[in-house]
Design a protein around this motif. Structure first.
Motif, PDB file in Angstrom:
ATOM      1  N   LEU A 478       0.830  -1.201   0.000  1.00 17.60           N
ATOM      2  CA  LEU A 478       0.000   0.000   0.000  1.00 17.60           C
ATOM      3  C   LEU A 478       0.863   1.249   0.000  1.00 17.60           C
ATOM      4  N   GLU A 479       1.906   1.254   0.792  1.00 18.52           N
ATOM      5  CA  GLU A 479       2.812   2.404   0.854  1.00 18.52           C
ATOM      6  C   GLU A 479       3.467   2.651  -0.505  1.00 18.52           C
ATOM      7  N   LEU A 480       3.848   1.587  -1.182  1.00 21.94           N
ATOM      8  CA  LEU A 480       4.476   1.738  -2.492  1.00 21.94           C
ATOM      9  C   LEU A 480       3.502   2.306  -3.526  1.00 21.94           C
ATOM     10  N   ARG A 481       2.274   1.807  -3.498  1.00 16.80           N
ATOM     11  CA  ARG A 481       1.279   2.308  -4.469  1.00 16.80           C
ATOM     12  C   ARG A 481       0.956   3.778  -4.206  1.00 16.80           C
ATOM     13  N   LEU A 482       0.880   4.160  -2.933  1.00 21.46           N
ATOM     14  CA  LEU A 482       0.640   5.565  -2.589  1.00 21.46           C
ATOM     15  C   LEU A 482       1.800   6.429  -3.035  1.00 21.46           C
ATOM     16  N   LYS A 521       9.410  -1.113   3.799  1.00 19.87           N
ATOM     17  CA  LYS A 521       9.869  -1.654   5.067  1.00 19.87           C
ATOM     18  C   LYS A 521       9.464  -0.751   6.223  1.00 19.87           C
ATOM     19  N   LYS A 522       9.573   0.550   6.017  1.00 21.19           N
ATOM     20  CA  LYS A 522       9.190   1.483   7.080  1.00 21.19           C
ATOM     21  C   LYS A 522       7.716   1.326   7.436  1.00 21.19           C
ATOM     22  N   ALA A 523       6.877   1.181   6.403  1.00 28.19           N
ATOM     23  CA  ALA A 523       5.453   1.002   6.652  1.00 28.19           C
ATOM     24  C   ALA A 523       5.188  -0.304   7.387  1.00 28.19           C
ATOM     25  N   GLN A 524       5.912  -1.351   7.025  1.00 33.26           N
ATOM     26  CA  GLN A 524       5.753  -2.635   7.702  1.00 33.26           C
ATOM     27  C   GLN A 524       6.154  -2.532   9.166  1.00 33.26           C
ATOM     28  N   GLU A 525       7.245  -1.833   9.428  1.00 34.92           N
ATOM     29  CA  GLU A 525       7.686  -1.693  10.815  1.00 34.92           C
ATOM     30  C   GLU A 525       6.676  -0.884  11.633  1.00 34.92           C
ATOM     31  N   ARG A 526       6.036   0.085  10.995  1.00 38.58           N
ATOM     32  CA  ARG A 526       4.960   0.823  11.682  1.00 38.58           C
ATOM     33  C   ARG A 526       3.854  -0.132  12.094  1.00 38.58           C
ATOM     34  N   TYR A 527       3.518  -1.055  11.208  1.00 39.17           N
ATOM     35  CA  TYR A 527       2.460  -2.013  11.509  1.00 39.17           C
ATOM     36  C   TYR A 527       2.882  -2.956  12.632  1.00 39.17           C
ATOM     37  N   ARG A 561      -8.400  -8.538  15.072  1.00 39.22           N
ATOM     38  CA  ARG A 561      -7.662  -7.426  15.698  1.00 39.22           C
ATOM     39  C   ARG A 561      -6.533  -6.955  14.786  1.00 39.22           C
ATOM     40  N   ALA A 562      -5.792  -7.912  14.241  1.00 39.26           N
ATOM     41  CA  ALA A 562      -4.671  -7.562  13.365  1.00 39.26           C
ATOM     42  C   ALA A 562      -5.158  -6.836  12.120  1.00 39.26           C
ATOM     43  N   LYS A 563      -6.288  -7.281  11.563  1.00 45.30           N
ATOM     44  CA  LYS A 563      -6.847  -6.642  10.374  1.00 45.30           C
ATOM     45  C   LYS A 563      -7.332  -5.229  10.675  1.00 45.30           C
ATOM     46  N   SER A 564      -8.014  -5.050  11.819  1.00 44.95           N
ATOM     47  CA  SER A 564      -8.543  -3.724  12.161  1.00 44.95           C
ATOM     48  C   SER A 564      -7.416  -2.720  12.381  1.00 44.95           C
ATOM     49  N   ILE A 565      -6.319  -3.161  12.989  1.00 43.94           N
ATOM     50  CA  ILE A 565      -5.168  -2.280  13.195  1.00 43.94           C
ATOM     51  C   ILE A 565      -4.567  -1.891  11.845  1.00 43.94           C
ATOM     52  N   ALA A 566      -4.511  -2.852  10.923  1.00 41.19           N
ATOM     53  CA  ALA A 566      -3.965  -2.572   9.595  1.00 41.19           C
ATOM     54  C   ALA A 566      -4.843  -1.579   8.838  1.00 41.19           C
ATOM     55  N   LEU A 567      -6.172  -1.730   8.963  1.00 47.31           N
ATOM     56  CA  LEU A 567      -7.086  -0.819   8.260  1.00 47.31           C
ATOM     57  C   LEU A 567      -6.951   0.608   8.788  1.00 47.31           C
ATOM     58  N   VAL A 568      -6.827   0.739  10.097  1.00 44.20           N
ATOM     59  CA  VAL A 568      -6.643   2.070  10.688  1.00 44.20           C
ATOM     60  C   VAL A 568      -5.338   2.679  10.191  1.00 44.20           C
ATOM     61  N   LEU A 569      -4.282   1.881  10.182  1.00 45.69           N
ATOM     62  CA  LEU A 569      -2.989   2.372   9.706  1.00 45.69           C
ATOM     63  C   LEU A 569      -3.076   2.741   8.227  1.00 45.69           C
ATOM     64  N   GLY A 570      -3.795   1.939   7.446  1.00 45.38           N
ATOM     65  CA  GLY A 570      -3.946   2.220   6.019  1.00 45.38           C
ATOM     66  C   GLY A 570      -4.614   3.566   5.773  1.00 45.38           C
ATOM     67  N   GLU A 572      -4.565   6.111   7.779  1.00 44.91           N
ATOM     68  CA  GLU A 572      -3.589   7.146   8.141  1.00 44.91           C
ATOM     69  C   GLU A 572      -2.603   7.376   6.994  1.00 44.91           C
ATOM     70  N   MET A 573      -2.160   6.294   6.383  1.00 47.34           N
ATOM     71  CA  MET A 573      -1.202   6.407   5.282  1.00 47.34           C
ATOM     72  C   MET A 573      -1.817   7.130   4.085  1.00 47.34           C
ATOM     73  N   VAL A 574      -3.104   6.881   3.818  1.00 39.45           N
ATOM     74  CA  VAL A 574      -3.791   7.576   2.717  1.00 39.45           C
ATOM     75  C   VAL A 574      -3.862   9.070   3.003  1.00 39.45           C
ATOM     76  N   ARG A 575      -4.204   9.427   4.249  1.00 36.67           N
ATOM     77  CA  ARG A 575      -4.259  10.852   4.615  1.00 36.67           C
ATOM     78  C   ARG A 575      -2.888  11.501   4.494  1.00 36.67           C
ATOM     79  N   GLU A 576      -1.864  10.781   4.922  1.00 39.93           N
ATOM     80  CA  GLU A 576      -0.503  11.328   4.869  1.00 39.93           C
ATOM     81  C   GLU A 576      -0.025  11.502   3.428  1.00 39.93           C
ATOM     82  N   ALA A 577      -0.553  10.681   2.512  1.00 43.51           N
ATOM     83  CA  ALA A 577      -0.142  10.782   1.103  1.00 43.51           C
ATOM     84  C   ALA A 577      -0.613  12.088   0.472  1.00 43.51           C
ATOM     85  N   GLY A 578      -1.699  12.667   0.993  1.00 39.70           N
ATOM     86  CA  GLY A 578      -2.137  13.989   0.544  1.00 39.70           C
ATOM     87  C   GLY A 578      -3.028  13.973  -0.679  1.00 39.70           C
ATOM     88  N   THR A 579      -3.405  15.164  -1.123  1.00 40.94           N
ATOM     89  CA  THR A 579      -4.347  15.314  -2.232  1.00 40.94           C
ATOM     90  C   THR A 579      -3.753  14.884  -3.567  1.00 40.94           C
TER      91      THR A 579
END
Length: 615
Positions: A478-482, A521-527, A561-570, A572-579
């Motif tokens: 996801l981080e790479l596609r963003l 890798k950075k995104a994975q470590e965040r997760y 639980r693991a999926k819900s944490i990933a969705l929340v993080l996802g 956040e990553m979309v918001r951080e990617a910007g307009t």
């Protein structure tokens, strides 16, 4: 003549922590007499604590392999007992010691007094864990080197009148300079020509150590030293230096509620919980003569005490006015190996995972499986607590599993394990990092790892970790596609294989250059950071006795639980990617253009999470 001084049986030198978190120094005798009152060892570093633990375990192996819990002579030896009877007695004896809730002092005291003369930190012939002649060996090597250099110059017709660094000028013991304490003292560990910017010691405190401090760091250096040692004779052909024995391992130890429990849980009376030790215990202080040979290869001993006190370095402390101001050192013993692999006898080491590398001359060869400093301990659960192909579990884990199955072991229903590892630089010439972690879970999980059943809890936990790895992989994608959608780098989309031989995962992956790989890798470590504490909580809460539907629900609880944490993080990553990423862009060759944008990337991310959850 050196008068014996500072006997480790009586002098306080081992740091322990009480339940109220106060720390004090105690002697060897005091420690064994009051181990049930201490919470744990409290040395300057976790690495030092492990080295000290192994020293204490060597004492216990010597005592309780020869005497029972009542102090009666009952050796655990095949010369006295048959194999089955010996195994039964080993388990019974361990259980009897556990029931006492403290060590029987008389047999331990009797043993230590028998070898009192070998526990002097300073002694003319046998200083503790040191080689009295090491300074002479260094002098001999340097003289031989100077002589060889002088001979070379004469053969070349060169003048040897200039007193350069390698000249043949007279060298004596008085001209030799001991190593600086910056290498012995792990708190300030630094090279001789480069100071640390931030240090825990300064001024004169960096240049000297008390006897008690030096004794602790002596044990530590022998276990963890790097390979930055020069040969005494630079011209002598010797094997390459190796790091200290513990530095070569991915160490794991069991942790109890008290120091008594910790020592007993790590006291492996049967190798791998099943095999009898084939040699009599022979720690370093019981050996009649210590080797002074530099870089000596030896076969792995088949008794625990000798391996626990393995002499990786030839050391000698240098003192002046009741303070230690330096030390002498040469590389010591190492386990003989071929091409970095060791023979099957290395499985006598009970505190690491061994990985089978193949066979040589009909015998299996092994290498220790090191810990990954970037991974939390639970991410290595499968390798440490589950039987895997070509992997040999730590003997401590096997032994504890046997005890929990056969004795029940009353007390805390949970067990705790700690990993400790030293990271060295590429040449292993200096320590780069020290890390440790620990994990707690129900004892019952260890009782079924031998079954290899797909329904066992240990296997289910291993699968839960694999599930987290798959989710983390999707987070990275996801981080790479963003990144592509926002125009961060120039990416080439991987061309599709017209023959359809590519896997689905490969088809949906954009090509990754090194910079993009780091982003993923950075995104994975965040997760992993987000799920670290929740996973430990879930693991701790597992009751191994539950089966059927309740077990399935417990497993699904973690997946949700693991999926819900990933969705929340996802999100956040979309918001951080910007307009810019939200609008997206076209990428690829003219005939293979593809549109990348944040909504599409997130939707694909959600689909993949749902897919892998069903696997």
């Amino acid at each position: 003549m050196i008068e014996p001084e500072f006997n480790l049986l009586d002098e306080p030198w081992i740091r322990v922590r009480r339940p109220d978190c106060s720390v004090e120094e105690v002697s060897l005798k005091t420690l064994f007499a009051h181990a049930h009152e201490y919470e744990d060892l409290a040395g300057e570093t976790p690495a030092q604590d492990l080295a000290m633990l192994r020293l204490l375990l060597a004492v216990l192996h010597c005592v309780f392999s020869r005497k029972n819990e009542k102090g009666e002579d009952r050796p655990l030896s095949l010369d006295v007992l048959k194999s089955k009877a010996l195994r039964e007695e080993a388990v019974r004896r361990w259980g009897a010691l556990w029931e006492l809730r403290r060590f029987p002092y008389e047999p331990i005291d009797e043993y230590l007094e028998q070898w009192r003369h070998r526990f002097w930190l300073f002694h003319e012939d046998r200083p503790f864990w040191q080689v009295a002649s090491v300074k002479k060996e260094i002098l001999r090597g340097k003289l031989a080197y100077a002589e060889a250099k002088s001979k070379e110059k004469k053969e070349k017709g060169e003048d040897d009148k200039k007193k350069g660094k390698n000249s043949s000028k007279e060298i004596t013991e008085d001209t030799l300079t001991p190593n600086a304490l910056s290498k012995l003292n792990g708190e300030i560990s630094q090279s001789a020509n480069k100071d640390r910017l931030f240090n825990v010691r300064s001024g004169d405190m960096k240049e000297e150590l008390s006897y008690s401090e030096a004794a602790r760091w002596l044990v530590n250096l022998n276990a963890w030293d790097d390979t930055g040692l020069k040969k005494a004779n630079l011209k002598e052909q010797l094997p390459a230096a190796q790091v200290g024995w513990l530095g070569q391992l991915g160490c794991i130890q069991a942790i109890g509620n008290t120091l008594f429990e910790t020592l007993l849980l790590n006291l492996v009376l049967l190798q791998d919980g099943d095999k009898t030790w084939t040699e009599a215990e022979k720690p370093i202080w019981e050996q009649e003569k210590l080797s002074k040979k530099e870089r000596a290869g030896k076969a792995c001993p088949e008794n625990s005490a000798e391996l626990l006190t393995w002499q990786s370095r030839r050391l000698l402390l240098n003192r002046e006015k009741k303070r230690i101001n330096g030390f002498w050192i040469l590389s010591g013993d190492f386990i003989e190996s071929d091409d970095g692999t060791a023979k099957e006898d290395v499985l006598a080491e009970q505190m690491t995972v061994w990985k089978e590398e193949g066979k040589a001359n009909g015998a299996s060869t092994y290498i220790p499986k090191l810990h990954n400093e970037a991974h939390q301990m639970w991410r290595e659960f499968g390798g440490m607590f589950c039987e895997e192909q070509n992997t040999h579990l730590p003997g401590i884990v096997r032994w504890n599993g046997k005890l929990y199955r056969e004795l029940g072991v009353q007390g805390n229903p949970h067990c705790t394990y700690r990993i400790i590892s030293m990271c060295y630089d590429g040449q292993k010439s200096s320590a780069r990092n020290l890390f440790c972690d620990q994990l707690s879970f129900a004892k019952g999980i260890l009782t079924d790892f031998d079954s290899q059943s797909d329904s066992s809890w240990s296997v289910e936990i291993k699968n839960a970790v694999k599930y987290c790895d798959r989710v983390a992989e999707e987070v990275g994608l996801l981080e790479l596609r963003l990144l592509i959608a926002s125009g961060g780098t120039q990416e080439k989309e991987e061309s599709k294989n017209s023959k359809g031989k590519e896997s689905k995962s490969k088809k949906r992956r954009p090509k990754e250059d090194k910079s993009n790989e780091k982003v993923g890798k950075k995104a994975q470590e965040r997760y992993y950071s987000r799920i670290d504490f929740p996973f430990r909580q879930w693991l701790y809460s597992i009751n191994p006795s539950i089966q059927g539907r309740a077990k399935i629900d417990k497993i699904l609880e973690w997946k949700d639980r693991a999926k819900s944490i990933a969705l929340v993080l996802g999100k956040e990553m979309v918001r951080e990617a910007g307009t810019v990423a939200f609008v997206g862009r076209l990428k690829g060759k003219e005939d293979e253009k593809r549109y990348y944008d944040a909504p599409q990337a997130y939707n694909q991310f959600c689909r993949e999470l749902s897919r892998i959850q069903m696997i």
